[in-house]
Write a protein that holds these residues in place. Structure first.
Motif, PDB file in Angstrom:
ATOM      1  N   SER A 120     -49.811  61.299  -5.920  1.00 48.79           N
ATOM      2  CA  SER A 120     -48.922  61.824  -6.964  1.00 48.79           C
ATOM      3  C   SER A 120     -47.738  62.578  -6.366  1.00 48.79           C
ATOM      4  N   GLU A 121     -48.021  63.440  -5.405  1.00 50.98           N
ATOM      5  CA  GLU A 121     -46.953  64.234  -4.792  1.00 50.98           C
ATOM      6  C   GLU A 121     -45.906  63.324  -4.149  1.00 50.98           C
ATOM      7  N   LEU A 122     -46.385  62.358  -3.394  1.00 51.51           N
ATOM      8  CA  LEU A 122     -45.445  61.501  -2.657  1.00 51.51           C
ATOM      9  C   LEU A 122     -44.665  60.613  -3.618  1.00 51.51           C
ATOM     10  N   ALA A 123     -45.319  60.134  -4.673  1.00 48.89           N
ATOM     11  CA  ALA A 123     -44.622  59.288  -5.640  1.00 48.89           C
ATOM     12  C   ALA A 123     -43.470  60.059  -6.272  1.00 48.89           C
ATOM     13  N   LEU A 124     -43.682  61.347  -6.494  1.00 47.67           N
ATOM     14  CA  LEU A 124     -42.622  62.171  -7.073  1.00 47.67           C
ATOM     15  C   LEU A 124     -41.541  62.488  -6.053  1.00 47.67           C
ATOM     16  N   GLU A 125     -41.959  62.781  -4.829  1.00 46.10           N
ATOM     17  CA  GLU A 125     -40.973  63.172  -3.820  1.00 46.10           C
ATOM     18  C   GLU A 125     -40.098  61.991  -3.418  1.00 46.10           C
ATOM     19  N   ILE A 126     -40.721  60.810  -3.253  1.00 41.40           N
ATOM     20  CA  ILE A 126     -40.014  59.662  -2.688  1.00 41.40           C
ATOM     21  C   ILE A 126     -40.120  58.500  -3.668  1.00 41.40           C
ATOM     22  N   PRO A 127     -39.165  58.419  -4.597  1.00 35.87           N
ATOM     23  CA  PRO A 127     -39.278  57.413  -5.654  1.00 35.87           C
ATOM     24  C   PRO A 127     -39.291  55.988  -5.095  1.00 35.87           C
ATOM     25  N   GLY A 128     -38.782  55.798  -3.870  1.00 37.11           N
ATOM     26  CA  GLY A 128     -38.727  54.448  -3.320  1.00 37.11           C
ATOM     27  C   GLY A 128     -40.073  53.887  -2.877  1.00 37.11           C
ATOM     28  N   ASN A 150     -42.582  71.542  -6.483  1.00 37.46           N
ATOM     29  CA  ASN A 150     -41.185  71.925  -6.587  1.00 37.46           C
ATOM     30  C   ASN A 150     -40.466  71.804  -5.265  1.00 37.46           C
ATOM     31  N   ARG A 151     -41.147  72.249  -4.222  1.00 37.90           N
ATOM     32  CA  ARG A 151     -40.475  72.257  -2.939  1.00 37.90           C
ATOM     33  C   ARG A 151     -40.170  70.841  -2.470  1.00 37.90           C
ATOM     34  N   PHE A 152     -41.129  69.944  -2.684  1.00 44.61           N
ATOM     35  CA  PHE A 152     -40.903  68.585  -2.224  1.00 44.61           C
ATOM     36  C   PHE A 152     -39.711  67.984  -2.961  1.00 44.61           C
ATOM     37  N   LEU A 193     -45.931  65.856  12.586  1.00 42.99           N
ATOM     38  CA  LEU A 193     -45.519  66.771  11.523  1.00 42.99           C
ATOM     39  C   LEU A 193     -44.008  66.883  11.368  1.00 42.99           C
ATOM     40  N   TYR A 194     -43.274  66.686  12.441  1.00 42.97           N
ATOM     41  CA  TYR A 194     -41.853  67.026  12.406  1.00 42.97           C
ATOM     42  C   TYR A 194     -40.936  65.910  11.891  1.00 42.97           C
ATOM     43  N   PRO A 195     -41.165  64.642  12.289  1.00 41.80           N
ATOM     44  CA  PRO A 195     -40.178  63.611  11.913  1.00 41.80           C
ATOM     45  C   PRO A 195     -40.090  63.427  10.400  1.00 41.80           C
ATOM     46  N   PRO A 196     -38.939  62.946   9.924  1.00 45.11           N
ATOM     47  CA  PRO A 196     -38.732  62.811   8.468  1.00 45.11           C
ATOM     48  C   PRO A 196     -39.652  61.791   7.814  1.00 45.11           C
ATOM     49  N   ASP A 197     -40.320  60.955   8.600  1.00 45.87           N
ATOM     50  CA  ASP A 197     -41.219  59.954   8.006  1.00 45.87           C
ATOM     51  C   ASP A 197     -42.692  60.313   8.224  1.00 45.87           C
ATOM     52  N   ARG A 198     -42.953  61.588   8.394  1.00 50.45           N
ATOM     53  CA  ARG A 198     -44.337  62.022   8.533  1.00 50.45           C
ATOM     54  C   ARG A 198     -44.648  63.110   7.504  1.00 50.45           C
ATOM     55  N   ARG A 199     -45.873  63.081   6.974  1.00 53.55           N
ATOM     56  CA  ARG A 199     -46.319  64.114   6.039  1.00 53.55           C
ATOM     57  C   ARG A 199     -47.754  64.471   6.374  1.00 53.55           C
ATOM     58  N   CYS A 200     -48.134  65.675   6.027  1.00 50.01           N
ATOM     59  CA  CYS A 200     -49.521  66.078   6.174  1.00 50.01           C
ATOM     60  C   CYS A 200     -49.830  67.052   5.044  1.00 50.01           C
ATOM     61  N   PHE A 201     -50.966  66.874   4.393  1.00 46.71           N
ATOM     62  CA  PHE A 201     -51.344  67.724   3.265  1.00 46.71           C
ATOM     63  C   PHE A 201     -52.781  68.191   3.468  1.00 46.71           C
ATOM     64  N   ALA A 202     -53.044  69.402   3.025  1.00 49.52           N
ATOM     65  CA  ALA A 202     -54.403  69.935   3.144  1.00 49.52           C
ATOM     66  C   ALA A 202     -54.783  70.675   1.883  1.00 49.52           C
ATOM     67  N   PHE A 203     -56.058  70.676   1.581  1.00 50.86           N
ATOM     68  CA  PHE A 203     -56.594  71.559   0.543  1.00 50.86           C
ATOM     69  C   PHE A 203     -57.027  72.869   1.185  1.00 50.86           C
ATOM     70  N   ASP A 237     -36.137  58.124   2.489  1.00 51.93           N
ATOM     71  CA  ASP A 237     -35.754  57.302   1.339  1.00 51.93           C
ATOM     72  C   ASP A 237     -35.664  55.810   1.689  1.00 51.93           C
ATOM     73  N   GLN A 238     -35.893  55.482   2.963  1.00 47.71           N
ATOM     74  CA  GLN A 238     -35.973  54.082   3.361  1.00 47.71           C
ATOM     75  C   GLN A 238     -37.415  53.570   3.296  1.00 47.71           C
ATOM     76  N   ALA A 239     -38.349  54.478   3.107  1.00 44.45           N
ATOM     77  CA  ALA A 239     -39.764  54.091   3.187  1.00 44.45           C
ATOM     78  C   ALA A 239     -40.194  53.370   1.922  1.00 44.45           C
ATOM     79  N   ARG A 240     -41.085  52.396   2.090  1.00 40.67           N
ATOM     80  CA  ARG A 240     -41.657  51.675   0.944  1.00 40.67           C
ATOM     81  C   ARG A 240     -43.165  51.884   0.859  1.00 40.67           C
ATOM     82  N   VAL A 241     -43.770  52.261   2.002  1.00 39.13           N
ATOM     83  CA  VAL A 241     -45.219  52.398   2.072  1.00 39.13           C
ATOM     84  C   VAL A 241     -45.560  53.806   2.571  1.00 39.13           C
ATOM     85  N   ALA A 242     -46.541  54.413   1.925  1.00 36.35           N
ATOM     86  CA  ALA A 242     -47.120  55.641   2.468  1.00 36.35           C
ATOM     87  C   ALA A 242     -48.475  55.270   3.036  1.00 36.35           C
ATOM     88  N   ALA A 243     -48.618  55.454   4.354  1.00 37.97           N
ATOM     89  CA  ALA A 243     -49.850  55.043   5.030  1.00 37.97           C
ATOM     90  C   ALA A 243     -50.653  56.272   5.436  1.00 37.97           C
TER      91      ALA A 243
END
Lengths: 432, 432, 432, 432
Positions: B281-289, C4-6, B200-210, B249-255
């Protein structure tokens, strides 16, 4: 943090514009899109399809919208013959498989369609707005009541009590919400910002509203409360500009002086009873000194009924005097008591709609007041008379049952006496 | 402000205790209370009755709960004969009145009962917990599937996409929620606090929940994402302790390397597809790369299938070698490709459940990796092999349709080639 | 909203990068930038200059940082001669103008410099971190105490009680903060996530921290509280894994068993007394059943003092026995009582630092416990003994005054008796 | 959650009442309480003492308040003789000890007193309010300027940029804050709720305010911004009721048309420059299409200055014509240009206070507009003329320096030309 919000808003606008372009790219008709939403495509791309259908719907003209509802009504109808067959089969030899088949067939396709529409952010509000449109067509297109029946069924399930959120409306509420409160107030009009402040800011005022999580900017229903030292007898006094506010812990009575439904699209789905009982609980906890919970309510049908009584031998002269504004207060109260307790519809329920609501909730008629509402509307509808309905939670169930089963209107001894009291106003003949 | 919360909690406990007392005061049986909830009493006192029924339900033993569901199943059943009659009538001569009567009769009473239960705070979570109980009875009481059918129907409507809220889970998330993430992680176990921090903490990690607004402490489903420079080929590498994190912003793949459903009580209601497309959708907007969105997925049924292939003339010796841990990586990939692309169920869908899920969402088989999951579980289920499924939003619809209609498994040229490639491992005879 | 936050985070990173570039563009030395910040340029571009100075500072090596502080110390020094002149003038003939001139001259330029540094977001935390650096140089560069004096003066004003925010730390607190709690716990180490849960989650545990609005992720000081039925006599029992938690309304005692300062950079600025009295107020309001507020405290200097007593004729043999772990509990308590009540520094205050803190707050020595802390640290510093200090708000002022003026240590009758009681352990000679 | 807040409010009132009683129980005079706060008692019971002093202060009459300030002024004065001695000693032989002694003596006791007052919630706002009182006494009691000097010194440190929070004011802002915006608007009065909505709701309007965390309900300063397609030339047009709003992404200019300081008690502590540069940054990030940031400002001193020019040989007749409302627009602009560029105070700075503010921030005079403010106030102060000041961040530093050092007013070529252009209005003699 601040910055994030600004940028976020910006990009979310960009995003919206992108999706608008995507909506334009899809050249299919709204009907084809609806079918696509119900097909395999809908399972993967339901979110986008629903969003496109809603965007298209908003752009329809009135008659196109009507045609759209006719499509739902006829094209997504139940197959009653098939249903009859499946029901008979299940009745003959019940089995889980047959039950599931029956269960699927028992629901018209438009139910699933409406659920699939409800995917994008804001869709719930759009479905509620859709019903506002639909309601307008029902008069000329009574067959659309079938679709309305299904839409209401869905909305009632979605706006279930378990999903509603009670919020206090006060001077910390955003202007965006307060604008809605001003617009939706249906009983005693809010004239301006100062008038609103008088209802929300003083320590002896409260306001509560139900919200739905998917429509955070839209109150569903709200109630305005005045904390008073005693039974309030005049809304003019309650809302007067110069009055001295009471400290909350000095209050003994919580007076519900205005309840307004906000969403035309939710007509027929009742929140009032739930709101009142929840607010009674909240206030009882907040202000232990409160002893009674009651309304100060209009009697909207009084004058209309009085007009119908003018030729009556017994009471016609009193009705006449009240309508002419020359009757003494006792007679206004006496006639109001007769109206509330005795004037009934064919189904045995009171003529007065506000009375039906509160008595149906288990309240009782507590006290009548002449000269209580001097506004133009108040004079026109009830010659200024108002009434308190008392909510005594230890009696509401019993009252409600008596009312629901036998149409019994529970009232205090005083009001009962007023309803049979002789009049002060004498018939014109006697005056001679 | 702080103070308020403390005091509020206190008083709300007092309040809860009061209502528990009220629950005890009502001496009626749970069945009588259920009937009361459905009666006129339920209209005025539904909130309290629902609360009492739920309290009583929690205190039931297992067999009492089963009896309770039998009561719903038999006692609140549809009247199929009556329904058949009304359906026939409506089919003969449609009218709005007949439609409404049909519509009412088409729904078993337990649907309305369950809606009326859903009034007190927390009731939605209790209904979901109730279904956990119910699911356990279905094996021995298959007739309860009727009640399960109705409960699922209701929950599916209530957990509609339009009501779900996507939230990012990160290092600002309350411990209460993180506890749930640890407990519900179903793919790659989270061992401790440090392991959780690495996800959860490093800049290259994400977690999403409904989440659902009525169950704010309970994630429904969550996905863990690693941002990488290239197609990830090993979950061991992704989760290794010493690794150097990438700037986002160095990432090219979201796995997407782990997707976990959290609520047994919502079994059969699918959120996975919605979650993945929303997160894309969220990640595409957050990280254009970002250029590609894919999974790094287990192949949970591989070894089980291999065991069934051991006697096969063509591939038996390879299956054997893999299960013995002596096969070269090429052969592991080749057999995994055969398994994913060719091993089908009777309905033409892939044997592998994870494959069914992603292919059903319109993903394609992108790349295979031997030696990618060295955990005990990973070795046991797939001899360490993993697979990437690619989500290319411009192809998901078409892929999904092919898959849904013809069972076609879309795969890259490389994977297709692997599925027909000759093996490195030679049969034992040839070895002599 | 989530979106927005992202996005916001993303763009704020872009923004940060931009400003980093701006920092690089400015080729002046850190000293020139400091002077610029103090000049007219600083009035218009102070925000950017401060941000650049802070960025430059972070990149300095240790000896460069030391040189930077020497620059503040010498280059931004008070002009004492001038000040003496202005003071004399004002003393001779007071006037507002002279007062203002004196007032300006009485403050070294570095005070204004430090205030001007505190402009960008996060600057306050950087100034606190700067002091951590400075403290390390004081040993070898005692003259830097002048700059430290001024920095502390500023920080004390900024971290004034009126600006601190008390927050409860519990299971709804973000992991980011909890990480800090684990790191900063200085009394009874938190071993892992489960250990943390045992201190925050159960209904009979509380934790409170002071925060400053400009450092929202950084607790300044926190206290851990156990709600107990009676005076707690062992921290091992309080923190044991298997224990049964108490319902909060059953508690009679609030036991403060750990107080930790978090910010080395705020050394010398005391928050402990404020925190304790605030938490006592909060808890008294939340849990009306609480009757007593006390600590369960270590006695960190006991063993060190005992070592110095080993040659004493009267008590040497007891000290020896305690240090050898063979003394009976009574004697451990008796020696601890002597230590706390009688062992004083030259200034008349108790030797024990924890005692000085609580007695200085007006608490009294309430009860002693042998075998209360079996941890390695507890055995090493006090042979397992602990003590309760009682906070009785109706006596703290009087106690504090006695303590402040006369060094009087207020204690219960029992503890007083223990401090003069004869020992169970007999001298070795007598044993012969 | 909702409930908690209500109850919390209740109990916090109870708590307040308790502490009011405690205030009454303490029978000491406010002066004795002040001394207690500075004594050992203040170290333990500072919170309560500060609260009592503030409660007592609020109840003082005007003359009692004045006496209270005299007490601070005389009774908590610096000991200048002692200070002179310590300064001399330190100048003679510097040492850390001497520095610390000097440092302590250099600060009057009232500084520490004011810091100790700032402990209870709300104390910061009360100290700001205290300064409002103090300012009123300065005229008749000029010696109190010493105390004012110290209070300002403290407030300037506490309201340092690093502690201020920028918030957007919009239609989601609570009514409580909006009430303050209406009350504090000092440039173009907000007439009612609809007027306020016109400034906050449309997509081409923004409003930003600085807040201090300890005064969350009180804006310190706010700026109203109009997003426009081009340089705005009339505030009447900007605020007109019927106008069509612009989409934010169509805007090219951000026009700051009103800046209002809110806190009289912070007079002399400047936030304007910080606010403008921060808002420029925010808007540049939110709306990438923005090309220019400028004001639309009043020229409050124009008419007053014109009145003084009426007898001037060269321009008297033009001044006269403007004041009589008969001058052509060119001449109004020409005279306004002369006024802004050439009319100076003794210190070389422009006569006009708004010009001093913006030019001091490094802005330049961009464009003049006649007939731009038709309000009564606008006509009275500047015959309807207004001016744009341009904030070009790449020039503000240089502009500021020129202005600060040489009083240079930077202006566009056009405005420079206007300031030397011949007038259209001819002298009366020539008209004959």
């Amino acid at each position: 943090m601040q910055r994030n919000r600004f940028l976020g808003d910006l990009l979310s606008q960009l995003f919206d514009r992108q999706s608008q372009m995507r909506h334009k790219d899809d050249t299919r008709s709204i009907y084809e899109l609806c079918e696509a939403l119900m097909s395999a495509e809908g399972e993967v791309s339901g979110f986008r399809l629903a969003s496109t259908v809603l965007t298209r719907y908003r752009a329809l003209t009135g008659s196109e919208k009507c045609a759209f509802f006719e499509f739902l009504n006829a094209g997504m109808e139940i197959d009653a013959k098939h249903l009859a067959l499946l029901a008979k089969r299940y009745a003959d030899t019940p089995s889980t498989d047959r039950y599931q088949a029956l269960s699927r067939a028992a629901e018209p396709r438009r139910q699933e369609f409406l659920r699939r529409l409800n995917q994008p952010a804001g869709a719930t509000a759009e479905l509620v707005a859709m019903r506002v449109d639909l309601l307008q067509f029902l008069g000329e297109h009574p067959d659309l009541r079938r679709t309305d029946n299904d839409l209401v069924h869905l909305l009632r399930s979605w706006f279930n009590r378990g999903f509603l959120v009670l919020k206090q409306i006060n001077w910390d509420t955003p202007a965006r919400i307060l604008d809605k409160i001003v617009a939706y107030e249906a009983v005693h009009q809010i004239n301006d910002w100062d008038d609103l402040r008088r209802r929300l800011y003083p320590p002896d005022r409260r306001c509560f509203a139900f919200f739905h999580p998917s429509m955070p900017d839209e109150p569903l229903i709200f109630v305005e409360v005045a904390l008073t030292a005693d039974t309030p007898g005049s809304v003019d006094a309650l809302l007067s500009e110069g009055r001295e506010p009471l400290e909350a812990d000095q209050a003994r009575v919580a007076a519900f002086y205005s309840i307004s439904n906000c969403q035309t699209g939710l007509t027929g789905i009742s929140f009032g009873n739930l709101l009142i009982s929840q607010v009674v609980s909240e206030l009882a906890l907040e202000i232990p000194g409160l002893e009674r919970f009651m309304t100060l309510s209009p009697i909207p049908g009084l004058n209309r009924w009085l007009k119908g009584q003018c030729d009556d031998d017994q009471v016609g002269h009193v009705a006449q005097a009240i309508l002419e504004g020359v009757a003494p207060d006792e007679d206004i109260c006496a006639m109001a008591a007769r109206y509330l307790l005795l004037a009934k519809r064919d189904d045995g329920k009171p003529l007065d709609p506000v009375a039906r609501f509160h008595l149906g909730n288990g309240a009782r008629v507590h006290q009548l007041h002449a000269g209580a509402d001097g506004s133009a509307n108040g004079m026109a509808q009830s010659s200024g008379a108002m009434v308190n309905y008392l909510y005594d939670l230890s009696h509401t169930e019993r009252n409600h049952e008596k009312f629901a089963m036998h149409g019994t209107v529970v009232a205090t001894r005083d009001v009962l006496a007023q309803s049979t009291a002789p009049f002060v106003t004498k018939p014109k003949e006697q005056m001679n």
